[in-house]
Design a protein around this motif. Structure first.
Motif, PDB file in Angstrom:
ATOM      1  N   GLY A   1      35.084  34.200  29.086  1.00  0.00           N
ATOM      2  CA  GLY A   1      35.766  32.958  28.740  1.00  0.00           C
ATOM      3  C   GLY A   1      35.293  31.741  29.492  1.00  0.00           C
ATOM      4  N   GLY A   2      34.190  31.852  30.243  1.00  0.00           N
ATOM      5  CA  GLY A   2      33.635  30.707  30.939  1.00  0.00           C
ATOM      6  C   GLY A   2      34.168  30.486  32.339  1.00  0.00           C
ATOM      7  N   VAL A   3      35.110  31.307  32.795  1.00  0.00           N
ATOM      8  CA  VAL A   3      35.722  31.121  34.117  1.00  0.00           C
ATOM      9  C   VAL A   3      35.980  32.488  34.755  1.00  0.00           C
ATOM     10  N   ILE A   4      35.649  32.606  36.030  1.00  0.00           N
ATOM     11  CA  ILE A   4      35.959  33.819  36.789  1.00  0.00           C
ATOM     12  C   ILE A   4      37.330  33.641  37.439  1.00  0.00           C
ATOM     13  N   SER A   5      38.172  34.644  37.327  1.00  0.00           N
ATOM     14  CA  SER A   5      39.543  34.563  37.821  1.00  0.00           C
ATOM     15  C   SER A   5      39.651  35.046  39.268  1.00  0.00           C
ATOM     16  N   SER A   6      40.557  34.408  40.017  1.00  0.00           N
ATOM     17  CA  SER A   6      40.814  34.840  41.389  1.00  0.00           C
ATOM     18  C   SER A   6      41.474  36.213  41.437  1.00  0.00           C
ATOM     19  N   GLU A   7      41.946  36.708  40.285  1.00  0.00           N
ATOM     20  CA  GLU A   7      42.580  38.024  40.242  1.00  0.00           C
ATOM     21  C   GLU A   7      41.560  39.161  40.256  1.00  0.00           C
ATOM     22  N   TRP A   8      40.278  38.843  40.066  1.00  0.00           N
ATOM     23  CA  TRP A   8      39.287  39.884  39.828  1.00  0.00           C
ATOM     24  C   TRP A   8      38.640  40.411  41.102  1.00  0.00           C
ATOM     25  N   LEU A   9      37.833  41.450  40.923  1.00  0.00           N
ATOM     26  CA  LEU A   9      37.274  42.213  42.039  1.00  0.00           C
ATOM     27  C   LEU A   9      36.353  41.386  42.927  1.00  0.00           C
ATOM     28  N   MET A  10      35.375  40.692  42.338  1.00  0.00           N
ATOM     29  CA  MET A  10      34.369  40.009  43.144  1.00  0.00           C
ATOM     30  C   MET A  10      34.946  38.860  43.971  1.00  0.00           C
ATOM     31  N   PRO A  11      35.815  38.003  43.423  1.00  0.00           N
ATOM     32  CA  PRO A  11      36.416  36.978  44.286  1.00  0.00           C
ATOM     33  C   PRO A  11      37.211  37.570  45.450  1.00  0.00           C
ATOM     34  N   LYS A  12      37.934  38.653  45.201  1.00  0.00           N
ATOM     35  CA  LYS A  12      38.713  39.267  46.273  1.00  0.00           C
ATOM     36  C   LYS A  12      37.803  39.885  47.334  1.00  0.00           C
ATOM     37  N   LEU A  13      36.668  40.419  46.910  1.00  0.00           N
ATOM     38  CA  LEU A  13      35.720  40.962  47.876  1.00  0.00           C
ATOM     39  C   LEU A  13      35.053  39.840  48.666  1.00  0.00           C
ATOM     40  N   LEU A  14      34.672  38.760  47.994  1.00  0.00           N
ATOM     41  CA  LEU A  14      34.065  37.616  48.679  1.00  0.00           C
ATOM     42  C   LEU A  14      35.053  36.990  49.663  1.00  0.00           C
TER      43      LEU A  14
END
Length: 560
Positions: A147-160
């Motif tokens: 959808g053009g946007v990565i969500s803060s709910e997802w795996l990679m942002p939480k790992l970063l």
């Protein structure tokens, strides 16, 4: 007789169901709340970051053990006749573990470290990281699939976020796992990741795999090899076997070591097979604290603002789209808890009604449009189409004469408008929706809300007349995994048709409300565009930041 167990781990509790493989009958249900609950303010007396939501992952194992053993003790079923197990888990809930798959929070060194615990799906403290990853993926073809946007709910942002805040913890973890994959890996002794969680939350796609090393390195140098290190593990399709129970877990649960464990699935997504859906064109709305919208299709189309389109994400051989609303039941519960005057409570007692029943009765007595208000259902952010956890709610039209039940009805309508946005997104791209099926606890409890949805959408609504559909869906996947199958797609379809739920409550649209709701929906869309794009305003994000700071001077500094 042969049986299968489905386990559904929700936001606040988990439940297990024992199901007859031959006819889909649910023999017994066992449920348990997480002993440590949901941690939103503090951990061991220390304040958490704003918008961080944690859980103790050891609670998941306790719930698993207690509920499964309860099923066996109460039914006296021979464990040898339980052929499979399936696991559904609310997502993206993820945690760091060591090489033995023990959560890092279990170690004394990390007992007070928030990042060592499980981050619940609605932990939004990684918004900065999500925006950064979105920028880095601006020209990457994967971004369109989400959808053009990565969500803060997802795996990679939480790992970063862990890497940015506590790099030493990042270095100490052996795996960073979705909680559903963690449970399956514990049960089998083999680390695996499902196509569902990897596809929707881990930036994996069937054709192209994971993000390439160069992109990962541009996000952070320490992430260059993350898919062969912290995020390693075979990606396996839902409905396929991840392995059989280890001797330890067979003994702990009271089951046979020959019991097959299926690949995990996101709990909302498990409702698709649970509701008997295996064909394209049926929009599944899983409605609870939040709402998840799921749609099977034979075609892959980029749609702005959705949470993802994944091949084999829910069922083999089909593309599955996910969209959603980050708060639905949570909005209603919060309003009833914090914003209803005491005289409503007094009246509810006098009329022998719950406060919820009284509000519903008063709201239902109003005609569509009679509140004179429109609201944006962004009280916990927006998932589709703006993917922004920093948004907050809006009420327009309130006066000194406005009453609580009028605001309540306006909130019900707002969530229906939020769903209509999602339906419009699909239909504008010529993705067929010929039926809407709704599952979850709220739809059964609130017929008035479902009638509003039918009127706003002007579509027939079918409500599944059972509240254990995700657990039943998990059981179906466990049954499919346990079968000796030559073609996993048709083995799974067969299990869905045999075990999936088939009884519905039907709501038909009231044509007399169509024009009124179309006008109100137009106002809702105009408000959405205005508050999502007007950079000159003291935006919803900044207003929300002021409340989080709880300090006027700091708030004024933040908006300069």
């Amino acid at each position: 007789m042969n049986y299968v167990i489905g386990i559904d781990f929700g936001s606040e509790s988990g439940r297990a169901v024992l199901v007859d493989i031959e006819n889909g009958a649910i023999i017994k249900v066992a449920e348990m709340s997480y002993p440590h609950g949901v941690l939103t303010k503090s951990l061991n007396g220390k304040l958490l970051k704003a918008n961080m939501v944690l859980q103790n992952p050891n609670d998941y194992v306790e719930v698993l053990t207690t509920t499964v053993r309860s099923l066996l003790e109460e039914t006296k079923v021979d464990p040898n006749y339980i052929k499979g197990m399936g696991v559904a888990f609310t997502s993206c809930t993820c945690l760091p573990v060591d090489q033995q798959l023990s959560p890092l929070c279990s170690k004394e060194l990390y007992a007070d470290q928030p990042h060592a615990y499980a981050k619940l799906w609605k932990s939004h403290s990684a918004e900065k990281e999500a925006q950064f990853i979105t920028e880095k993926l601006a020209d990457h073809p994967y971004l369109e699939k989400y959808g053009g946007v990565i969500s803060s709910e997802w795996l990679m942002p939480k790992l970063l976020e862990i890497l940015n805040d506590t790099p030493s913890l990042f270095e100490k973890m052996d795996y960073f796992l979705e909680a559903g994959d963690w449970i399956v890996s514990l049960l089998t002794g083999n680390v695996s990741r499902s196509t569902c969680s990897a596809g929707y939350k881990g930036l994996w796609q069937k054709k192209d795999g994971h993000l390439d090393k160069e992109i990962l390195q541009s996000i952070h140098p320490s992430l260059a090899d993350v898919y062969t290190l912290q995020l390693r593990g075979e990606v396996i399709p839902v409905g396929s076997p991840a392995g059989t129970l280890t001797p330890y877990f067979a003994n702990l649960l009271g089951l046979s070591e020959h019991t097959t464990v299926g690949a995990s699935i996101i709990d909302a997504h498990a409702a698709v097979p649970g509701a008997g859906i295996y064909k394209p064109g049926i929009l599944q709305i899983v409605m609870g604290t939040s709402s998840c919208h799921l749609l099977l299709s034979e075609q892959e189309i980029s749609i702005p603002g959705i949470s993802g389109v994944v091949e084999d994400g829910i069922l083999p051989g089909l593309y599955a789209y996910e969209a959603g609303q980050v708060a639905v039941g949570d909005i209603f519960a919060s309003f009833i808890k914090h914003q209803v005057p005491a005289y409503y409570t007094q009246e509810s007692k006098e009329r022998n009604l719950t406060l919820f029943q009284l509000l519903n009765a008063k709201a239902e007595a109003l005609e569509a449009g009679a509140t004179g208000m429109v609201a944006l259902d962004w009280h916990n952010g927006n998932r589709t189409p703006y993917v922004n956890s920093n948004f907050s709610g809006v009420f327009v039209g309130e006066t000194l004469q406005t009453e609580a039940h009028e605001k309540y009805r306006t909130l019900l309508e707002a969530t229906a408008f939020g769903t209509k946005v999602i339906v419009d997104l699909f239909e504008e791209k010529n993705i067929d929706i010929h039926q809407i099926v709704v599952t979850g606890g709220i739809p059964k409890k609130n017929p008035f809300l479902m009638q509003i949805y039918a009127d706003v959408l002007q579509k027939e609504i079918l409500v599944v007349d059972h509240h254990q559909i995700p657990a039943l869906g998990a059981a179906i996947l466990g049954a499919a995994a346990a079968r000796d199958k030559a073609d996993e797609k048709y083995a799974l379809n067969s299990a869905i048709q045999k075990i999936g739920f088939k009884d519905y409550i039907q709501y038909s649209p009231n044509k007399k409300n169509e024009e009124i709701y179309n006008k109100l929906y137009g106002i809702y869309r105009n408000l959405s565009h205005y508050f999502s794009s007007n950079g000159d305003l003291l935006t919803l994000h900044k207003l929300k930041t002021g409340r989080e700071m709880n300090n006027g001077a700091k708030f004024m500094e933040s908006i300069k």
